[in-house]
Design a protein around this motif. Structure first.
Motif, PDB file in Angstrom:
ATOM      1  N   UNK A 169      28.658 -14.085  11.190  1.00 35.01           N
ATOM      2  CA  UNK A 169      29.631 -13.086  11.838  1.00 35.01           C
ATOM      3  C   UNK A 169      30.142 -12.243  10.507  1.00 35.01           C
ATOM      4  N   UNK A 170      30.139 -10.923  10.897  1.00 36.90           N
ATOM      5  CA  UNK A 170      30.688  -9.815  10.148  1.00 36.90           C
ATOM      6  C   UNK A 170      32.091  -9.446  10.632  1.00 36.90           C
ATOM      7  N   UNK A 171      32.996  -9.485  10.143  1.00 36.05           N
ATOM      8  CA  UNK A 171      33.272  -9.752   8.616  1.00 36.05           C
ATOM      9  C   UNK A 171      33.842 -11.290   8.503  1.00 36.05           C
ATOM     10  N   UNK A 172      33.734 -12.264   9.050  1.00 37.39           N
ATOM     11  CA  UNK A 172      34.512 -13.579   9.053  1.00 37.39           C
ATOM     12  C   UNK A 172      33.680 -14.788   8.575  1.00 37.39           C
ATOM     13  N   UNK A 173      32.361 -14.414   8.553  1.00 35.64           N
ATOM     14  CA  UNK A 173      31.501 -15.480   8.244  1.00 35.64           C
ATOM     15  C   UNK A 173      31.477 -16.846   9.024  1.00 35.64           C
ATOM     16  N   UNK A 174      32.151 -16.701  10.259  1.00 39.01           N
ATOM     17  CA  UNK A 174      31.940 -17.679  11.517  1.00 39.01           C
ATOM     18  C   UNK A 174      30.451 -17.721  12.023  1.00 39.01           C
ATOM     19  N   UNK A 175      30.252 -18.893  12.659  1.00 39.99           N
ATOM     20  CA  UNK A 175      28.829 -18.972  13.174  1.00 39.99           C
ATOM     21  C   UNK A 175      28.907 -19.819  14.441  1.00 39.99           C
ATOM     22  N   UNK A 176      27.816 -19.558  15.243  1.00 34.67           N
ATOM     23  CA  UNK A 176      27.827 -20.036  16.689  1.00 34.67           C
ATOM     24  C   UNK A 176      27.877 -21.535  16.586  1.00 34.67           C
ATOM     25  N   UNK A 177      28.236 -22.194  17.470  1.00 30.19           N
ATOM     26  CA  UNK A 177      28.056 -23.645  17.553  1.00 30.19           C
ATOM     27  C   UNK A 177      27.287 -24.095  18.744  1.00 30.19           C
ATOM     28  N   UNK A 178      26.846 -25.092  18.930  1.00 31.11           N
ATOM     29  CA  UNK A 178      26.043 -25.508  20.110  1.00 31.11           C
ATOM     30  C   UNK A 178      26.788 -25.380  21.490  1.00 31.11           C
ATOM     31  N   UNK A 179      28.166 -25.653  21.511  1.00 32.55           N
ATOM     32  CA  UNK A 179      28.883 -25.294  22.531  1.00 32.55           C
ATOM     33  C   UNK A 179      29.011 -23.835  22.939  1.00 32.55           C
ATOM     34  N   UNK A 180      28.901 -22.882  22.017  1.00 30.76           N
ATOM     35  CA  UNK A 180      28.877 -21.552  22.262  1.00 30.76           C
ATOM     36  C   UNK A 180      27.509 -21.118  22.999  1.00 30.76           C
ATOM     37  N   UNK A 181      26.371 -21.872  22.530  1.00 28.72           N
ATOM     38  CA  UNK A 181      25.376 -21.673  23.204  1.00 28.72           C
ATOM     39  C   UNK A 181      25.392 -22.019  24.785  1.00 28.72           C
ATOM     40  N   UNK A 182      25.833 -22.932  24.981  1.00 30.30           N
ATOM     41  CA  UNK A 182      26.116 -23.642  26.384  1.00 30.30           C
ATOM     42  C   UNK A 182      26.833 -22.513  27.079  1.00 30.30           C
ATOM     43  N   UNK A 183      27.882 -22.254  26.657  1.00 27.21           N
ATOM     44  CA  UNK A 183      29.065 -21.335  27.516  1.00 27.21           C
ATOM     45  C   UNK A 183      28.021 -19.859  27.406  1.00 27.21           C
ATOM     46  N   UNK A 184      27.449 -19.436  26.496  1.00 27.58           N
ATOM     47  CA  UNK A 184      26.688 -18.267  26.431  1.00 27.58           C
ATOM     48  C   UNK A 184      25.680 -18.227  27.666  1.00 27.58           C
ATOM     49  N   UNK A 185      25.126 -19.295  27.728  1.00 27.87           N
ATOM     50  CA  UNK A 185      23.892 -19.354  28.600  1.00 27.87           C
ATOM     51  C   UNK A 185      24.429 -19.484  30.315  1.00 27.87           C
ATOM     52  N   UNK A 186      25.453 -20.313  30.342  1.00 27.35           N
ATOM     53  CA  UNK A 186      25.998 -19.949  31.695  1.00 27.35           C
ATOM     54  C   UNK A 186      26.568 -18.751  31.958  1.00 27.35           C
ATOM     55  N   UNK A 187      27.284 -18.125  31.136  1.00 30.86           N
ATOM     56  CA  UNK A 187      28.001 -16.754  31.259  1.00 30.86           C
ATOM     57  C   UNK A 187      26.860 -15.540  31.657  1.00 30.86           C
ATOM     58  N   UNK A 188      25.705 -15.662  30.840  1.00 28.05           N
ATOM     59  CA  UNK A 188      24.746 -14.569  31.190  1.00 28.05           C
ATOM     60  C   UNK A 188      24.146 -14.853  32.316  1.00 28.05           C
ATOM     61  N   UNK A 189      23.851 -16.001  32.635  1.00 24.72           N
ATOM     62  CA  UNK A 189      23.037 -16.312  33.802  1.00 24.72           C
ATOM     63  C   UNK A 189      23.763 -16.157  34.958  1.00 24.72           C
ATOM     64  N   UNK A 190      24.950 -16.435  35.303  1.00 26.25           N
ATOM     65  CA  UNK A 190      26.073 -16.176  36.336  1.00 26.25           C
ATOM     66  C   UNK A 190      26.312 -14.905  36.831  1.00 26.25           C
ATOM     67  N   UNK A 191      26.284 -13.981  35.535  1.00 21.10           N
ATOM     68  CA  UNK A 191      26.769 -12.659  35.872  1.00 21.10           C
ATOM     69  C   UNK A 191      25.379 -11.789  35.483  1.00 21.10           C
ATOM     70  N   UNK A 192      24.139 -12.337  35.171  1.00 22.40           N
ATOM     71  CA  UNK A 192      23.068 -11.379  34.985  1.00 22.40           C
ATOM     72  C   UNK A 192      23.167 -10.583  33.917  1.00 22.40           C
ATOM     73  N   UNK A 193      23.597 -10.829  32.601  1.00 23.98           N
ATOM     74  CA  UNK A 193      24.010  -9.982  31.696  1.00 23.98           C
ATOM     75  C   UNK A 193      22.808  -9.832  30.587  1.00 23.98           C
ATOM     76  N   UNK A 194      22.845  -8.723  29.859  1.00 25.51           N
ATOM     77  CA  UNK A 194      21.985  -8.654  28.898  1.00 25.51           C
ATOM     78  C   UNK A 194      22.633  -9.352  27.377  1.00 25.51           C
ATOM     79  N   UNK A 195      21.992  -9.556  26.337  1.00 21.68           N
ATOM     80  CA  UNK A 195      22.637  -9.900  25.209  1.00 21.68           C
ATOM     81  C   UNK A 195      21.872  -9.202  24.138  1.00 21.68           C
TER      82      UNK A 195
END
Length: 381
Positions: A169-195
């Motif tokens: 991440x810019x500007x903070x240097x944070x990175x995604x975790x596996x939990x984020x991937x799980x949450x992102x997958x649920x979100x975009x599939x439930x609401x049919x979103x692009x990434x």
């Protein structure tokens, strides 16, 4: 004269331009803008020179040189275990920022909404606005810049079209975790979103942590535009060379926009990069190379009154100056440049409402001598 009705009436000169100009005016060390001050690999510049000498100086194909797209597909397979079609799923672009803009322009219509996690790279919101869409801003947790997925879910509406993800991440240097991937997958599939996945710092990741690319996850990749930068990987930010990977049907629409904007990118650079990508160590060793700079800068800064936050990737690390001043981040950054001779970027500039967590962003992708000279100045505060 006919008046221009601005599509970006609230947008002025970017903070990067402002602070870099200030650094030049006061002869300050520029730890603000994200570019290296050390040379790129001479063998890569030699390859570009050879390409020009061998007359690779005319237009490349609109999607990019086939040899380069094939080399990218091989790299994706090596790094992420994913097979992509270089003919239909990869397009070479003039930089990662262009790829992001083109992806947003491809999918957005007037009235659409896009979820943006703040602090955010400064091009995202203008890219959305210029397409007649609305950015919906969701703050990251200010204590560690993790994603608050409850807040993200609450931000979704029937008009939501996409979410922008940025890791490292810019500007903070944070990175995604596996939990984020799980949450992102649920979100975009439930609401049919692009990434829109901004992965320009994919190889600038530290401490043995993995880069969780959208390319690793088929369920995410099928709805993603994944954007990359050669400039960040090979220390040649001025080349403005990058690429986008997306499923064939999405890439077909992406190329419709691309062909009437840029059309094609610098041919000699593409020829050189196609050859240079055959050496995986050049990108696989990048994380350890930059981590040494991060660690050196962190050690040096421990002798100052700044408090550094963790950085797990990118060129950047953030620091609190609470023990020094109660000025706003913008005011303090300007005074630091003028009086101390070190230019930074106020993290408040990465929030649309100017939220001020009293943080500055430092770029540590510099020569050791540059970092040492800068910190010697900061020690005097």
């Amino acid at each position: 004269m006919r008046r221009i009705d601005s599509k970006l009436p609230l947008v002025g000169t970017t903070i990067f331009t402002t602070m870099s100009a200030l650094a030049t005016e006061y002869n300050a060390i520029n730890l603000g803008q994200g570019f290296p001050d050390f040379p790129m690999d001479k063998s890569l510049t030699s390859l570009v020179n050879a390409a020009m000498e061998n007359d690779f100086n005319q237009y490349a194909p609109m999607p990019g040189l086939p040899a380069l797209r094939e080399a990218i597909a091989e790299k994706v397979l090596l790094c992420y275990g994913t097979l992509i079609n270089p003919g239909t799923e990869v397009t070479i672009t003039p930089g990662g920022t262009y790829a992001i803009y083109t992806a947003l322009t491809t999918i957005l219509n007037k009235g659409d909404e896009v979820i943006v996690l703040e602090p955010a790279y400064d091009s995202y919101v203008p890219n959305i606005l210029v397409n007649g869409a609305k950015p919906v801003l969701v703050p990251l947790d200010p204590s560690n810049f993790s994603i608050n997925w409850d807040a993200v879910r609450n931000a979704v509406s029937p008009a939501t079209r996409a979410i922008i993800i940025n890791s490292p991440h810019n500007p903070t240097g944070a990175i995604l975790r596996e939990e984020d991937i799980i949450q992102l997958t649920h979100l975009v599939e439930e609401h049919d979103l692009f990434i829109i996945s901004d992965e320009v710092y994919e190889h600038l990741i530290f401490d043995g942590r993995p880069h969780l690319s959208m390319l690793k996850y088929p369920r995410l990749l099928q709805r993603s535009f994944v954007c990359f930068s050669f400039g960040k990987v090979y220390h040649c930010t001025g080349w403005k060379m990058g690429y986008c990977i997306a499923p064939e049907a999405m890439m077909k629409e992406f190329r419709k926009v691309h062909q009437f904007n840029c059309f094609s990118c610098h041919t000699p650079s593409q020829v050189a990069l196609a050859s240079y990508l055959k050496n995986p160590s050049a990108y696989l060793e990048l994380g350890s190379f930059l981590q040494k700079k991060r660690d050196h800068f962190t050690d040096l800064m421990s002798t100052t009154r700044f408090n550094l936050l963790p950085s797990y990737g990118s060129y950047f690390i953030c620091a609190s100056y609470g023990r020094i001043s109660d000025e706003s981040a913008a005011e303090f950054a300007i005074r630091l440049t003028k009086e101390t001779g070190v230019a930074t970027i106020p993290v408040s500039a990465f929030y649309q409402d100017g939220f001020d967590g009293k943080l500055l962003r430092f770029c540590f992708a510099k020569k050791e001598s540059t970092l040492e000279t800068a910190v010697a100045k900061l020690q005097k505060i």
